[in-house]
Enzyme design. Structure first.
Site, PDB file in Angstrom:
ATOM      1  N   ARG A   1      -0.484  -2.592  14.806  1.00 25.09           N
ATOM      2  CA  ARG A   1      -0.413  -2.270  16.214  1.00 25.09           C
ATOM      3  C   ARG A   1      -1.734  -1.567  16.586  1.00 25.09           C
ATOM      4  O   ARG A   1      -2.162  -0.605  15.657  1.00 25.09           O
ATOM      5  CB  ARG A   1       0.865  -1.355  16.521  1.00 25.09           C
ATOM      6  CG  ARG A   1       2.072  -1.772  16.204  1.00 25.09           C
ATOM      7  CD  ARG A   1       2.323  -3.191  16.889  1.00 25.09           C
ATOM      8  NE  ARG A   1       2.361  -3.184  18.143  1.00 25.09           N
ATOM      9  CZ  ARG A   1       2.465  -4.132  19.149  1.00 25.09           C
ATOM     10  NH1 ARG A   1       2.659  -5.405  18.689  1.00 25.09           N
ATOM     11  NH2 ARG A   1       2.347  -3.668  20.409  1.00 25.09           N
TER      12      ARG A   1
ATOM     13  N   ASN B   1       0.869  -0.966  -0.164  1.00 25.53           N
ATOM     14  CA  ASN B   1      -0.048   0.154  -0.034  1.00 25.53           C
ATOM     15  C   ASN B   1       0.856   1.297   0.183  1.00 25.53           C
ATOM     16  O   ASN B   1       0.575   2.197  -0.655  1.00 25.53           O
ATOM     17  CB  ASN B   1      -0.968  -0.093   1.124  1.00 25.53           C
ATOM     18  CG  ASN B   1      -2.134  -0.747   1.054  1.00 25.53           C
ATOM     19  OD1 ASN B   1      -2.872  -0.364   0.058  1.00 25.53           O
ATOM     20  ND2 ASN B   1      -2.267  -2.247   1.397  1.00 25.53           N
TER      21      ASN B   1
ATOM     22  N   HIS C   1      -8.240  -1.634   5.708  1.00 28.82           N
ATOM     23  CA  HIS C   1      -8.484  -2.763   6.470  1.00 28.82           C
ATOM     24  C   HIS C   1      -9.187  -3.705   5.269  1.00 28.82           C
ATOM     25  O   HIS C   1     -10.019  -3.347   4.436  1.00 28.82           O
ATOM     26  CB  HIS C   1      -9.552  -2.869   7.470  1.00 28.82           C
ATOM     27  CG  HIS C   1      -9.822  -3.989   8.052  1.00 28.82           C
ATOM     28  ND1 HIS C   1      -8.814  -4.702   9.124  1.00 28.82           N
ATOM     29  CD2 HIS C   1     -10.904  -4.905   7.962  1.00 28.82           C
ATOM     30  CE1 HIS C   1      -9.223  -5.932   9.558  1.00 28.82           C
ATOM     31  NE2 HIS C   1     -10.663  -6.067   8.930  1.00 28.82           N
TER      32      HIS C   1
END
Ligand code: GAR
Length: 213
Positions: free
Chosen positions: A113, A36, A131
């Protein structure tokens, strides 16, 4: 009959892409491969996303994203989460690193994280995440496997502004792809990732357009 190539993106990709008073200054957080990151850099290079990547922060010394940042000529900083006593102390260092590099957008691109209120409040509305599911379905680290196990017929990816709960917050853009009967986690992930690479640069432009109006 389901066309395996069919994709739905909402809202549509920008055309033309917005220009801002100054290029957006991005700090990218990544834990893994960095595809990405590369897609965002490529969009900037093509003259679409009006932005500059000021710094790439990664938390895992072995992450392939480090080599990718080098290849792209981007400054990179390792902040190894194992060396911090708390999530807040890691986030404090992220804030300092982002600010020291002149960035004010925090782009979580496979950042595995949990972030804290400390980071979210430092850059209000400017912490974004991608996501690999149609949120709010399947948050967390096994989204693709869970989508397959649930037998969903459509999946996709989501870019959203980050709130405290993992993979939650106002949705900016989603892409929908078919789930095929023969899919494995790898094939579905690859189909989703191809769309991640299209929607993340667009979502950054969209978020910045909202915040500059
Ligand atoms: C992406 O598929 C992204 O959606 C996912 O990590 C991958 C990173 O790929 N993020 C999450 O699961 C966040 N909960 P990349 O390192 O090749 O960009």
């Amino acid at each position: 009959m389901l066309d395996p190539q069919s994709v739905l993106i909402s809202p549509a990709l920008p055309d033309p892409w917005p220009r801002f008073e100054h290029p957006l200054k991005l700090g990218v957080l990544a834990s893994g491969r960095g595809s990405n990151l590369e897609a965002i850099a490529a969009s900037i290079q093509r003259g679409e996303l009006h932005a500059q990547i000021q710094v790439v922060i990664y938390n895992n010394p072995q992450a392939a994203v480090a080599e990718r940042a080098d290849r792209l000529g981007l400054p990179k900083v390792l902040l190894n989460h194992r060396h911090y006593p708390s999530r807040e102390s890691l986030d404090q260092d992220i804030i300092q690193t982002i600010q020291a590099h002149g960035a004010d957008w925090v782009i979580m691109a496979g950042w595995m994280r949990r972030v804290t209120q400390v980071l979210i409040e430092a850059f209000p509305g400017q912490v974004l995440n991608i996501h690999p599911s149609l949120l709010p379905s399947f948050p967390g680290i096994h989204a693709v496997e869970q989508a397959l196990a649930a037998g969903v017929k459509l999946s996709g990816c989501t870019v959203h502004q980050v709130e405290l709960q993992v993979d939650s917050g106002p949705i900016l853009i989603q892409a929908v792809v078919p789930v095929l009967p023969e899919d494995t986690p790898d094939t579905l992930q690859a189909r989703i990732q191809a769309q991640e690479h299209r929607i993340y640069p667009a979502a950054i432009a969209l978020a910045a357009s909202h915040s500059s109006t």
